[in-house]
Enzyme design. Structure first.
Site, PDB file in Angstrom:
ATOM      1  N   CYS A 131      39.169  34.339  47.514  1.00 34.41           N
ATOM      2  CA  CYS A 131      38.562  34.681  46.229  1.00 34.41           C
ATOM      3  C   CYS A 131      38.363  33.395  45.424  1.00 34.41           C
ATOM      4  O   CYS A 131      39.241  32.537  45.392  1.00 34.41           O
ATOM      5  CB  CYS A 131      39.465  35.653  45.479  1.00 34.41           C
ATOM      6  SG  CYS A 131      38.575  36.692  44.333  1.00 34.41           S
ATOM      7  N   CYS A 171      43.883  42.568  49.953  1.00 38.95           N
ATOM      8  CA  CYS A 171      44.426  41.960  51.172  1.00 38.95           C
ATOM      9  C   CYS A 171      44.630  40.469  50.928  1.00 38.95           C
ATOM     10  O   CYS A 171      43.974  39.867  50.079  1.00 38.95           O
ATOM     11  CB  CYS A 171      43.524  42.201  52.371  1.00 38.95           C
ATOM     12  SG  CYS A 171      41.914  41.403  52.318  1.00 38.95           S
ATOM     13  N   CYS A 179      38.246  42.962  48.882  1.00 36.17           N
ATOM     14  CA  CYS A 179      38.917  42.829  50.172  1.00 36.17           C
ATOM     15  C   CYS A 179      37.935  42.130  51.106  1.00 36.17           C
ATOM     16  O   CYS A 179      36.846  41.746  50.686  1.00 36.17           O
ATOM     17  CB  CYS A 179      39.431  44.164  50.710  1.00 36.17           C
ATOM     18  SG  CYS A 179      38.182  45.345  51.184  1.00 36.17           S
TER      19      CYS A 179
END
Length: 141
Positions: A88, A81, A10
């Site tokens: 990412c 999230c 996250c």
């Protein structure tokens, strides 16, 4: 079963991913390795520690980490999230990516009890998701 590696991501690595790491370490089958990280780590939220302790899971020794601090060889990357999902890094094709986009309990305003209740809701939701995941054929073979 060969070792499976889970990475929870996250943004701040302060609440949702810390809770997920704590639950996964408690609930995962033997041999499963677990990490959490944030795209912009900010430290573990004390409310996350408190609500996990209510359920007998001690995450007080966990620390907030960046993606660079955890092994890149995960079998599952679970983003908690949308922002972390977007940030990412590109993952190898063999990595399973799960998206559990949950509201950030740290963003809830109100009394201390209302804030803790938001953390409890998140804790319980993540526990349910992990129990489902670990009951799936990928983990029960």
């Amino acid at each position: 079963m060969s070792p499976t590696r889970l990475l929870f991501v996250c943004t701040g690595n302060s609440a949702r991913s810390q809770i997920a790491e704590g639950w996964a370490k408690k609930l995962a089958p033997a041999g499963v390795e677990v990490w959490s990280a944030g795209t912009r780590p900010v430290g573990v939220n004390p409310r996350a520690v408190e609500v996990m302790k209510e359920r007998g899971v001690d995450i007080s020794a966990q620390r907030s980490k960046s993606l660079a601090e955890v092994p890149a060889a995960a079998d599952y990357v679970i983003t908690l999230c949308a922002e972390a999902d977007a940030q990412c890094p590109v993952l190898p094709a063999r990595v399973d990516r799960l998206r559990w986009h949950l509201p950030d309990p740290a963003m809830v305003k109100g009394s201390e009890e209302e804030r803790l209740e938001a953390f409890r809701t998140t804790r319980d939701h993540i526990e349910g998701l992990l129990r489902e995941l670990f009951a799936s054929p990928a983990f029960s073979e």
